[in-house]
Design a protein around this motif. Sequence first.
Motif, PDB file in Angstrom:
ATOM      1  N   SER A 124       0.519  -1.202   0.487  1.00  0.00           N
ATOM      2  CA  SER A 124       0.091  -0.296   0.087  1.00  0.00           C
ATOM      3  C   SER A 124       0.911   0.764   0.160  1.00  0.00           C
ATOM      4  O   SER A 124       2.321   1.003   0.420  1.00  0.00           O
ATOM      5  N   CYS A 180      -1.294   3.403  -7.962  1.00  0.00           N
ATOM      6  CA  CYS A 180      -1.438   2.175  -7.370  1.00  0.00           C
ATOM      7  C   CYS A 180      -2.603   1.334  -7.788  1.00  0.00           C
ATOM      8  O   CYS A 180      -2.556   0.479  -8.038  1.00  0.00           O
ATOM      9  N   LEU A 181      -3.689   2.256  -8.980  1.00  0.00           N
ATOM     10  CA  LEU A 181      -4.619   1.128  -9.858  1.00  0.00           C
ATOM     11  C   LEU A 181      -3.484   0.453 -10.769  1.00  0.00           C
ATOM     12  O   LEU A 181      -3.525  -0.698 -10.768  1.00  0.00           O
ATOM     13  N   LYS A 182      -2.403   1.054 -10.929  1.00  0.00           N
ATOM     14  CA  LYS A 182      -1.628   0.673 -12.150  1.00  0.00           C
ATOM     15  C   LYS A 182      -1.442  -1.144 -11.879  1.00  0.00           C
ATOM     16  O   LYS A 182      -1.325  -1.823 -12.276  1.00  0.00           O
ATOM     17  N   HIS A 183      -0.748  -0.456 -11.009  1.00  0.00           N
ATOM     18  CA  HIS A 183       0.265  -1.572 -10.054  1.00  0.00           C
ATOM     19  C   HIS A 183      -0.353  -2.622  -8.390  1.00  0.00           C
ATOM     20  O   HIS A 183       0.683  -2.870  -8.671  1.00  0.00           O
ATOM     21  N   ASN A 184      -1.648  -2.589  -8.695  1.00  0.00           N
ATOM     22  CA  ASN A 184      -2.243  -3.260  -7.495  1.00  0.00           C
ATOM     23  C   ASN A 184      -1.646  -2.901  -6.106  1.00  0.00           C
ATOM     24  O   ASN A 184      -1.928  -3.451  -5.107  1.00  0.00           O
ATOM     25  N   TYR A 185      -2.246  -1.468  -5.957  1.00  0.00           N
ATOM     26  CA  TYR A 185      -1.754  -1.226  -4.860  1.00  0.00           C
ATOM     27  C   TYR A 185      -2.797  -0.866  -4.126  1.00  0.00           C
ATOM     28  O   TYR A 185      -3.308  -0.487  -4.819  1.00  0.00           O
ATOM     29  N   GLU A 186      -2.793  -0.622  -2.141  1.00  0.00           N
ATOM     30  CA  GLU A 186      -4.082   0.072  -1.888  1.00  0.00           C
ATOM     31  C   GLU A 186      -3.457   1.119  -1.677  1.00  0.00           C
ATOM     32  O   GLU A 186      -2.421   1.397  -1.959  1.00  0.00           O
ATOM     33  N   LYS A 219     -11.680   3.621  -4.450  1.00  0.00           N
ATOM     34  CA  LYS A 219     -10.573   3.533  -4.529  1.00  0.00           C
ATOM     35  C   LYS A 219      -9.447   4.164  -4.032  1.00  0.00           C
ATOM     36  O   LYS A 219      -8.202   3.416  -4.335  1.00  0.00           O
TER      37      LYS A 219
END
Length: 208
Positions: free
Chosen positions: A9, A48-54, A82
């Motif tokens: 995250s 974060c959306l691009k790399h699947n992070y919270e 998100k």
Amino acid sequence: KTFVKKTKSVMYISEWGPFKKIFHKNSEGWEKMHESCIFFVKFLRDYCLKHNYEFHIMGRPLDVKNCKKEVEFYDNCIGSKKWNYIRTKKSRSSSYDELDKHEIIASITSTMGYESLSRKNKTVIFNGRHSYSFGFPKKLANDGPFWTSCYDKNKLTKIMDYLRTSDDKTWNACLENYLSDLLIYDENNSIIFDRLKKFEDLRKELII
């Protein structure tokens, strides 16, 4: 500090108001305050959306009324989905505990951003307000391995990629080049207490 397992995250340290009246009267100051925040938060959310992070935002106000206003502000910036709003307890130690939970911390000019660095957390600093330069009063370049003053998504992406992919050994080696000029982490304030003890011992000797 005690080792804490990091979550995948990014947490942004909010500097939302309610601002002092000077920002309401000075439209340029008000706009610059918001411009940097909105640009940075949108960038972080997209990264974060691009790399699947919270993506989390640590709220600033303590009272519930202003917390609601703060959430509304960020909802208007990036939408209500998100991202998560974090409101720590009133004790300062709870804020430090929260800092240590996240893989990457993000800050603009917050003192807690410097404190995050002193705790050796991976931290990105975006000095988009062009007020005091990062590291002030130490004179550092406008760009570095974990900070930038430029409204440049490519530069910010490069920094975030570096933080995301570097192992702890690489990050700590990088940080050591700057840490002594920024803020030293002193667990339990041992340095100041040691100096106070020496002062007290000297005082007793002078009295005798």
